[in-house]
Design a protein around this motif. Structure first.
Motif, PDB file in Angstrom:
ATOM      1  N   TRP A 186       0.825  -1.213   0.000  1.00  0.00           N
ATOM      2  CA  TRP A 186       0.000   0.000   0.000  1.00  0.00           C
ATOM      3  C   TRP A 186       0.852   1.252   0.000  1.00  0.00           C
ATOM      4  O   TRP A 186       0.479   2.254  -0.619  1.00  0.00           O
ATOM      5  CB  TRP A 186      -0.954   0.000   1.191  1.00  0.00           C
ATOM      6  CG  TRP A 186      -2.222  -0.694   0.857  1.00  0.00           C
ATOM      7  CD1 TRP A 186      -2.617  -1.921   1.271  1.00  0.00           C
ATOM      8  CD2 TRP A 186      -3.258  -0.216  -0.010  1.00  0.00           C
ATOM      9  NE1 TRP A 186      -3.833  -2.239   0.723  1.00  0.00           N
ATOM     10  CE2 TRP A 186      -4.255  -1.217  -0.062  1.00  0.00           C
ATOM     11  CE3 TRP A 186      -3.449   0.952  -0.741  1.00  0.00           C
ATOM     12  CZ2 TRP A 186      -5.407  -1.084  -0.820  1.00  0.00           C
ATOM     13  CZ3 TRP A 186      -4.601   1.081  -1.503  1.00  0.00           C
ATOM     14  CH2 TRP A 186      -5.571   0.078  -1.541  1.00  0.00           C
ATOM     15  N   VAL A 231       1.487   1.935  -3.479  1.00  0.00           N
ATOM     16  CA  VAL A 231       0.325   2.460  -4.181  1.00  0.00           C
ATOM     17  C   VAL A 231       0.149   3.941  -3.864  1.00  0.00           C
ATOM     18  O   VAL A 231      -0.035   4.761  -4.762  1.00  0.00           O
ATOM     19  CB  VAL A 231      -0.956   1.694  -3.779  1.00  0.00           C
ATOM     20  CG1 VAL A 231      -2.169   2.313  -4.419  1.00  0.00           C
ATOM     21  CG2 VAL A 231      -0.842   0.242  -4.176  1.00  0.00           C
ATOM     22  N   LYS A 275       0.870   7.945  -6.328  1.00  0.00           N
ATOM     23  CA  LYS A 275      -0.223   8.862  -6.666  1.00  0.00           C
ATOM     24  C   LYS A 275       0.094  10.329  -6.431  1.00  0.00           C
ATOM     25  O   LYS A 275      -0.753  11.183  -6.655  1.00  0.00           O
ATOM     26  CB  LYS A 275      -1.473   8.476  -5.847  1.00  0.00           C
ATOM     27  CG  LYS A 275      -2.257   7.367  -6.493  1.00  0.00           C
ATOM     28  CD  LYS A 275      -2.999   7.863  -7.712  1.00  0.00           C
ATOM     29  CE  LYS A 275      -3.287   6.717  -8.658  1.00  0.00           C
ATOM     30  NZ  LYS A 275      -3.748   7.147  -9.956  1.00  0.00           N
ATOM     31  N   ASN A 286      -2.008   3.493   8.262  1.00  0.00           N
ATOM     32  CA  ASN A 286      -3.455   3.591   8.124  1.00  0.00           C
ATOM     33  C   ASN A 286      -4.043   4.108   9.430  1.00  0.00           C
ATOM     34  O   ASN A 286      -3.827   3.544  10.488  1.00  0.00           O
ATOM     35  CB  ASN A 286      -3.996   2.193   7.815  1.00  0.00           C
ATOM     36  CG  ASN A 286      -5.485   2.178   7.769  1.00  0.00           C
ATOM     37  OD1 ASN A 286      -6.105   3.232   7.625  1.00  0.00           O
ATOM     38  ND2 ASN A 286      -6.067   1.030   7.895  1.00  0.00           N
ATOM     39  N   SER A 311      -7.419   5.435  10.012  1.00  0.00           N
ATOM     40  CA  SER A 311      -8.844   5.741  10.134  1.00  0.00           C
ATOM     41  C   SER A 311      -9.474   4.866  11.194  1.00  0.00           C
ATOM     42  O   SER A 311      -9.837   3.750  10.944  1.00  0.00           O
ATOM     43  CB  SER A 311      -9.548   5.520   8.821  1.00  0.00           C
ATOM     44  OG  SER A 311      -9.429   4.192   8.421  1.00  0.00           O
ATOM     45  N   ILE A 324      -9.250  -1.955  -0.476  1.00  0.00           N
ATOM     46  CA  ILE A 324      -9.773  -0.611  -0.223  1.00  0.00           C
ATOM     47  C   ILE A 324      -9.125  -0.045   1.027  1.00  0.00           C
ATOM     48  O   ILE A 324      -9.016  -0.719   2.052  1.00  0.00           O
ATOM     49  CB  ILE A 324     -11.311  -0.657  -0.057  1.00  0.00           C
ATOM     50  CG1 ILE A 324     -11.944  -1.136  -1.355  1.00  0.00           C
ATOM     51  CG2 ILE A 324     -11.855   0.706   0.341  1.00  0.00           C
ATOM     52  CD1 ILE A 324     -13.405  -1.444  -1.267  1.00  0.00           C
ATOM     53  N   GLN A 325      -8.678   1.183   0.942  1.00  0.00           N
ATOM     54  CA  GLN A 325      -8.103   1.854   2.104  1.00  0.00           C
ATOM     55  C   GLN A 325      -8.713   3.241   2.219  1.00  0.00           C
ATOM     56  O   GLN A 325      -8.990   3.913   1.217  1.00  0.00           O
ATOM     57  CB  GLN A 325      -6.586   1.985   1.942  1.00  0.00           C
ATOM     58  CG  GLN A 325      -5.869   0.664   2.028  1.00  0.00           C
ATOM     59  CD  GLN A 325      -5.027   0.533   3.272  1.00  0.00           C
ATOM     60  OE1 GLN A 325      -4.276   1.396   3.646  1.00  0.00           O
ATOM     61  NE2 GLN A 325      -5.173  -0.609   3.929  1.00  0.00           N
ATOM     62  N   LEU A 326      -8.914   3.670   3.448  1.00  0.00           N
ATOM     63  CA  LEU A 326      -9.439   5.009   3.715  1.00  0.00           C
ATOM     64  C   LEU A 326      -8.507   5.659   4.720  1.00  0.00           C
ATOM     65  O   LEU A 326      -8.207   5.074   5.750  1.00  0.00           O
ATOM     66  CB  LEU A 326     -10.840   4.898   4.320  1.00  0.00           C
ATOM     67  CG  LEU A 326     -11.977   4.497   3.405  1.00  0.00           C
ATOM     68  CD1 LEU A 326     -13.135   3.994   4.226  1.00  0.00           C
ATOM     69  CD2 LEU A 326     -12.398   5.679   2.568  1.00  0.00           C
ATOM     70  N   MET A 352      -9.038   5.020  -1.493  1.00  0.00           N
ATOM     71  CA  MET A 352      -8.211   4.327  -2.485  1.00  0.00           C
ATOM     72  C   MET A 352      -8.743   2.913  -2.726  1.00  0.00           C
ATOM     73  O   MET A 352      -9.022   2.183  -1.772  1.00  0.00           O
ATOM     74  CB  MET A 352      -6.772   4.193  -1.976  1.00  0.00           C
ATOM     75  CG  MET A 352      -6.035   5.482  -1.837  1.00  0.00           C
ATOM     76  SD  MET A 352      -5.508   6.072  -3.454  1.00  0.00           S
ATOM     77  CE  MET A 352      -3.786   5.727  -3.371  1.00  0.00           C
ATOM     78  N   LEU A 353      -8.874   2.545  -3.989  1.00  0.00           N
ATOM     79  CA  LEU A 353      -9.202   1.162  -4.338  1.00  0.00           C
ATOM     80  C   LEU A 353      -8.186   0.721  -5.377  1.00  0.00           C
ATOM     81  O   LEU A 353      -8.129   1.277  -6.473  1.00  0.00           O
ATOM     82  CB  LEU A 353     -10.625   1.065  -4.898  1.00  0.00           C
ATOM     83  CG  LEU A 353     -11.195  -0.349  -5.092  1.00  0.00           C
ATOM     84  CD1 LEU A 353     -12.703  -0.284  -5.059  1.00  0.00           C
ATOM     85  CD2 LEU A 353     -10.747  -1.012  -6.368  1.00  0.00           C
ATOM     86  N   TRP A 354      -7.380  -0.246  -5.004  1.00  0.00           N
ATOM     87  CA  TRP A 354      -6.293  -0.680  -5.899  1.00  0.00           C
ATOM     88  C   TRP A 354      -6.794  -1.850  -6.734  1.00  0.00           C
ATOM     89  O   TRP A 354      -7.056  -2.933  -6.208  1.00  0.00           O
ATOM     90  CB  TRP A 354      -5.091  -1.078  -5.047  1.00  0.00           C
ATOM     91  CG  TRP A 354      -3.877  -1.427  -5.830  1.00  0.00           C
ATOM     92  CD1 TRP A 354      -3.564  -1.029  -7.084  1.00  0.00           C
ATOM     93  CD2 TRP A 354      -2.800  -2.260  -5.390  1.00  0.00           C
ATOM     94  NE1 TRP A 354      -2.358  -1.542  -7.458  1.00  0.00           N
ATOM     95  CE2 TRP A 354      -1.867  -2.310  -6.450  1.00  0.00           C
ATOM     96  CE3 TRP A 354      -2.522  -2.957  -4.210  1.00  0.00           C
ATOM     97  CZ2 TRP A 354      -0.684  -3.040  -6.357  1.00  0.00           C
ATOM     98  CZ3 TRP A 354      -1.349  -3.679  -4.125  1.00  0.00           C
ATOM     99  CH2 TRP A 354      -0.441  -3.714  -5.190  1.00  0.00           C
ATOM    100  N   SER A 362      -8.514   6.720  -6.916  1.00  0.00           N
ATOM    101  CA  SER A 362      -8.024   7.547  -5.823  1.00  0.00           C
ATOM    102  C   SER A 362      -8.901   8.787  -5.784  1.00  0.00           C
ATOM    103  O   SER A 362      -9.066   9.471  -6.790  1.00  0.00           O
ATOM    104  CB  SER A 362      -6.572   7.919  -6.101  1.00  0.00           C
ATOM    105  OG  SER A 362      -6.196   8.993  -5.298  1.00  0.00           O
TER     106      SER A 362
END
Lengths: 184, 362, 151, 323, 175
Positions: A165, A168, A172, A182, A184, E58-60, E72-74, E114
């Motif tokens: 991640w 990823v 961006k 992470n 949240s 999926i990450q938030l 984000m959805l990879w 994104s």
């Protein structure tokens, strides 16, 4: 529809453990499930022969930790038998450490793989198994991997997830705050 | 060991095997003397993963145990969860689950007999069988959205309804399939090459089948008439009319024919379902929390009996989720079937149990 | 002349499949793509070969389990250059569902460079064909580059 | 001197060498195309075998560390050379009557197995168990299919020789057929013709007899370890071998030209010859392969012993009685 | 004797059954489950998609200043199961029929959705609440649109006021 299986299971189990030692549940389609609890792994040796005699088929064996995070010691093993459509689950507790259990391969030939599997996954010691080699696990992995690994991975993200991640997010060109853990 | 004996390693990445598995075969000339099976190449530690994922995620995870029986897994898993928590699945959803299961069964069986033709070098027949399978693949893609992983089952029901557009489409595909399936059966039954190559090899007697506790088509081809759909019926199978196929020869040829006959039965089952399916909801919106306890569930996957055991401690992830796939039982029986066969027959015999390594090793 | 050859050579991509612990889905779809009349990749010059030494385009599926890793790498090294790697499905890239399993390596990219990725679970055969065509492009570019650097 | 030049021309350009290679690649392409049609496919373009060869030339050559390198490199070259020499002695009705003194059935009996020997050498040199298995299968099958070949050769020789004894020279066999009509239509020779047609898939390893290179069983056997240009040489060898066996069968069964005389007639005869090869290819290789799978080694062996050899022997016996 | 010969002959007569793809577009059924499509206008950042995603695709992440979340959805981790779309309460996530996802290894990590989703603001006190775009109000907030725009605290107060008003009225009328 599977009266006969129920009766013969009832008979075989109560012969060894006394009446009322098997409890029954059923699903919406009227399939019956028998549950037997054994508190001593040695009594497995006394219940296996009568089950084999009435033509029970060993479906599989499940070993489990009493608590998957290892907060409570001890393991259990559930032996699942099929008797002409009736599933009988015989659960054995293994409180002592190291956990030991006798092999039931003399009565159920196909227990071979099942027993090797729980031996390697949970580090349970098998007594009198004809072929106690590893089954699936790579040599590079520790034995009893399920005992050790689950507590470790209670953090939701494993190592490879976070590395991937980060890549990823890095690709961006997002603001700096996204690159942290992470949150949240 | 004599000097004419040598070891032939088969696998793990061998063209004849769909999946990585490994045999060390002691060969004398062209005859197999002993077989040593080594497993674990597709072991992905899925049971540990299942204990880390929540009940929703496990539906998808169990679907990826194996893509050839990818509806049986989530379906049986959901049945175990429903047995434990007492969720009543709507009647329409039960029918939808059976349809999905049988569609997968047809495709899986056709794939297996196709591969059998491929292994005998009969590529034209292989292609023909696979073309017929494409009819079913199209049906899956059109109705469910993917050619392998249908994503149909969820806890408490199904995700996609079969409506006025997909229902007739599915029925049309079945009408297209049926005559071709019958013709294919004739070819497999009568073709001299298929008969020469597959009859009388990989024998498994009734006694050996009992001893190894084999399941599914392998057991039924050896005369053990055990089909979970009849012995311990689930979903709506009690209301459906179909015949459990059996045979007594117990060789590679009879297993292939048995699979084709089962595929024909499956067509029959789907048609009945499409006819009888009642109106109603296809899932329950509100799912109660999963209580602590244990439950088991069984179903008849294309390869045989599939068994799930679920143990919950009341959290949102299972305390233990264990499944036993049909190949797990049938695999050891290979030792019996491969004894003294020819090198050329190894792949054929292994394929005849329809091995699913990714299921077995998880 | 060499320029001309590098144009022609990629019109005969021979395919080899490596299953690195996949769930069968991608594997079955690869077999379907490679062998059946409906997709007929042979009209694109493709041939499915049994030996890695004959291969040009390698299709990899599966999350690369620990047990199979060394064997996959060995087979991969047996493929003669120039070779192009295609990841079929998402497992070779990220591990998909199986990521973080104790016996899954996940990032195949660490061991084998992935040239083309075909996402899907499993991808439909047409998508795999698109992947093979993309691989042929990569191969052609590589041949042209290689020839330029030689001269 | 001219003899040597003539022989060199025959081996390198026509009817061996370039011509055989081109014809072989064309036949191979057609075979693949027609096979595809029989399987409801579009199939590759006709020139696909050429592209394959070009591709293989640009690839790297890997030599397994356990292999005997000299034998490993020598095997394909030996096979190709042998098969090109064989192609050079093949007469083409109305076009080419063969190199003097070389077109003899006995010599062919020695030349024909050379490609198989190349494969065996390859299988042995690569030191892989599959290569070894392929080697032993090839050898076993060779014994099986050489028997009917010898028997049908003898049948042809006896039939052609008539009362004067047997004739083993290919030009003489062709002359006989120019005068008496093709042997294919000779009822006495029909069983031998069938045996010869069954010999073709046997030696080419297609259909029922794809045993030494069976992909799912021994992973292409002897060729398993080959890559790049060396593999290309093997592919060339197999296409020329295809030409050789087809031309041999045509020469023995139906070599009659379309038109007599030289000039433009030669070209017509050449085209006629290629057509005959194509028809034979379709019957004995393509359709045969499309309609069958592969037998087990023991079954393949007994097929030749039980069916093919007796067919050829029947013709031989009849030819003896009728001379 | 050879039942397959009939099929072979038929094959020859019927001609190739090969799809024209890749030389012509392939047929795609409208039900096809291709890559996920995200509509940021409809997302309420509830996180159910992440909760049901077995593949961890999926990450938030909350932004540093707390003004919103990075979604984000990879696609290279997504297993196309469609559970997210099934459970998404607002239809922000849907499965499209797009399967043209082939890309080169260089784009491995950039192949993703994104999107920055700003939090909504309470119409009364301005506190950060879940996003409240018009699309969301239309979809799930139509019962009482005014109250839907409030933060939980203000919402509670507004409810209490209403209840008090209702309880109060008869008391005033009957002294």
């Amino acid at each position: 529809m599977n009266e006969q299986g129920m009766q013969s299971a009832e008979k075989a189990v109560s012969q060894v453990l006394g009446a009322g030692s098997i409890t029954w549940t059923s699903d919406v389609n009227g399939n019956f499930f028998g549950w037997v609890k054994l508190c001593d792994s040695k009594s497995l040796l006394s219940i296996a022969p009568p089950l084999a005699e009435i033509g029970a088929r060993l479906m599989t064996v499940t070993a489990y930790g009493n608590d998957k995070f290892g907060r409570i010691a001890g393991h259990g093993i559930a032996y699942h038998f099929d008797l002409d459509g009736v599933v009988v689950t015989v659960s054995v507790c293994l409180p002592d450490s190291p956990p030991r259990v006798p092999s039931i391969t003399p009565w159920f030939q196909n227990a071979d793989w099942n027993e090797r599997e729980f031996a390697e996954l949970y580090g349970i010691i098998l007594e009198d198994h004809p072929n106690p080699r590893r089954l699936f696990l790579d040599k590079g992995l520790d034995a009893a991997i399920l005992d050790r690994l689950v507590p470790l991975s209670t953090m939701m993200n494993g190592a490879s997830t976070s590395t991937l991640w980060e890549k990823v997010f890095a690709g961006k060109q997002l603001p700096e705050w996204t690159k942290g853990e992470n949150n949240s | 060991m004599t000097s004419t004996t040598y070891t032939l390693p088969v696998g793990p990445l061998h063209v004849a095997l769909e999946e990585p598995m490994y045999f060390d075969i002691q060969v004398e000339g062209e005859t197999v003397r002993s077989v040593e099976l080594a497993a674990g190449h597709v072991h992905r530690g899925m049971e540990a993963l299942a204990m880390q994922r929540n009940y929703f995620q496990n539906v998808t995870l169990t679907e990826r145990v194996c893509s050839l029986c990818s509806n049986s897994h989530p379906c049986t898993y959901c049945m175990a969860v429903e047995n434990l928590s007492g969720i009543l699945v709507p009647q329409r959803a039960q029918y939808l689950r059976v349809i999905a299961d049988e569609v997968k069964r047809i495709a899986s069986h056709l794939f297996n007999v196709g591969i059998m033709a491929h292994l005998t070098g009969f590529d034209s027949l292989f292609m023909h069988a696979m073309e017929i399978r494409e009819i079913m693949q199209d049906a899956k893609e059109g109705v469910y959205g993917n050619r392998m992983n249908l994503g149909q089952c969820i806890i408490s029901g199904c995700r996609r309804d079969i409506d006025d557009s997909t229902g007739p489409f599915l029925l049309g595909q079945l009408e297209l399939l049926k005559p071709q399936l019958d013709e294919l059966y004739g070819v497999f039954e009568r073709d001299p090459l298929i008969r020469t190559r597959t009859r009388g090899i990989g024998l498994l007697s009734f006694e050996a089948a009992k001893r190894h506790a084999v399941v599914g088509p392998v057991a039924r081809a050896s005369g053990v008439a055990y089909d979970v759909r009849r012995k311990a019926p689930y979903a709506v199978y009690p209301d459906l009319d179909f015949e459990v196929q059996t045979d007594t020869k117990g060789d590679v040829h009879s297993r292939a024919l048995l699979r084709l006959r089962e595929a024909v039965e499956s067509v029959k089952i789907i048609k009945q379902c499409l006819r009888q399916m009642p109106e109603g909801p296809i899932n329950i919106k509100a799912i109660p929390p999963i209580p602590p306890g244990e439950a088991v569930a069984r179903s008849e996957a294309p390869r045989g009996e599939l068994f799930y055991y679920l143990r919950s401690d009341g959290k949102d992830t299972p305390q233990r989720l264990k499944w036993r796939v049909p190949t797990y039982m049938n695999w050891e029986a290979l030792q019996d079937m491969l004894a003294n066969c020819q090198v050329a027959d190894i792949a054929l015999i292994v394929n005849s149990i329809d091995p699913c390594i990714s299921c077995t090793e998880r | 002349m060499l320029q001309f050859l590098s144009k022609l050579a990629p019109r005969s991509p021979w395919i080899y499949r490596i299953n690195a612990g996949s769930c069968n889905g991608c594997d079955v779809e690869m077999a379907t793509t490679a062998l059946i009349p409906r997709y007929d990749v042979e009209r694109l010059g493709c041939k499915y070969c049994g030996s890695p030494r004959h291969a040009d385009v390698v299709l990899i599926s599966g999350p690369l389990t620990l047990r199979v890793r060394d064997k996959v790498l060995r087979v991969y090294n047996e493929i003669p250059h120039p070779k192009v790697t295609v990841a079929v499905g998402v497992c070779p890239v990220s591990g998909g569902c199986f990521r973080d399993g104790y016996s899954v390596g996940a990032d195949i990219d660490h061991y084998i460079p992935l040239d083309v990725i075909v996402p899907g679970c499993p991808p439909r055969p047409q998508a795999i064909m698109e992947g093979v065509l993309k691989a042929v492009e990569v191969w052609r570019a590589r041949l042209e580059e290689g020839i330029c650097s030689h001269s | 001197m001219t003899d040597i030049l003539e022989a060199a021309f025959a081996i390198l350009i026509f009817p061996g060498g370039l011509f055989a290679l081109a014809l072989g690649l064309f036949l191979k392409g057609t075979d693949r195309k027609v096979l595809a049609r029989l399987q409801r496919r579009v199939g590759p373009p006709l020139y696909q075998p050429v592209l394959d060869i070009i591709k293989l030339m640009t690839k790297e050559t890997l030599i397994p560390s356990t292999a005997n390198e000299v034998a490993f490199r020598l095997a394909p070259v030996l096979g190709l050379t042998g098969v090109l020499v064989t192609a050079a002695v093949m007469p083409i009705g109305g076009v080419w009557s063969g190199v003097n003194g070389l077109g003899d059935l006995l010599i062919l009996l020695y030349l024909l197995p050379i490609p198989a020997m190349g494969l065996m050498l390859a299988g042995g040199a690569s030191s892989s168990p599959y290569g070894a298995l392929g080697f032993s299968r090839e050898m076993c099958l060779m014994f099986a299919y050489e028997m009917p070949l010898i028997a049908s050769f003898l049948a042809v020789a006896v039939r052609v020789g008539g009362a004067t004894g047997s004739l083993l020279s290919l030009p003489a066999i062709m002359d006989y057929q120019f005068q008496h009509g093709p042997l294919l239509f000779d009822p006495v020779m029909l069983p031998a013709a069938l045996a010869l047609i069954l010999f073709i898939p046997g030696t080419m390893g297609s259909g029922l007899f794809d045993i030494p290179e069976a992909e799912p069983e021994v992973i292409e056997g002897p060729l398993l370890e080959y890559s790049g240009p060396l593999l290309a040489v093997f592919h060339l060898m197999s296409v020329v071998k295809l030409v050789v066996v087809l031309e041999l069968a045509v020469a023995l069964l139906c070599p009659n030209p379309l038109v007599a005389g030289g000039g433009a007639g030669v070209l017509a005869n050449l085209a006629w010859h290629i057509c005959k090869c194509l028809v034979l290819l379709m019957v004995s290789v393509t359709c045969f392969r499309a309609a069958t799978g592969r037998l087990r080694l023991d079954q393949g062996f007994s097929f030749f012993v039980k069916y093919t050899s007796p067919l050829a022997l029947v013709s031989l016996g009849l030819a003896f009685m009728l001379r | 004797m050879l039942p397959f010969l009939k099929i072979m002959l038929r094959n020859l007569i019927l001609g190739p059954s090969t799809d024209p793809f890749p030389f012509a577009p392939a047929k795609t059924h409208k039900n096809f489950r291709g890559c996920a499509v995200f509509d940021p206008e409809k997302c309420i950042l509830c996180g159910i998609c992440r909760h049901v995603c077995a593949a961890g695709a999926i990450q938030l992440r909350v932004s540093e200043d707390g003004s919103g979340m990075q979604y984000m959805l990879w696609h290279n981790s997504c297993v196309f199961c469609g559970m997210c779309a099934h459970y998404c309460p607002t239809g922000a996530l849907t499965m499209s029929d797009n399967w043209h996802l082939v890309h080169t290894g260089a784009e491995m990590f950039s192949n993703c959705i994104s999107s920055f989703i700003p939090f909504g603001e309470c119409a009364q006190c301005g506190a950060k609440i879940q996003p409240r775009t018009q699309a969301i109000i239309d979809k799930i907030g139509e019962r009482s649109p005014e109250r839907f725009l409030l933060c939980p605290k203000c919402k509670r107060e507004s409810i209490v006021r209403n209840v008090a008003k209702v309880n109060h009225l008869p008391a005033e009328e009957n002294p």
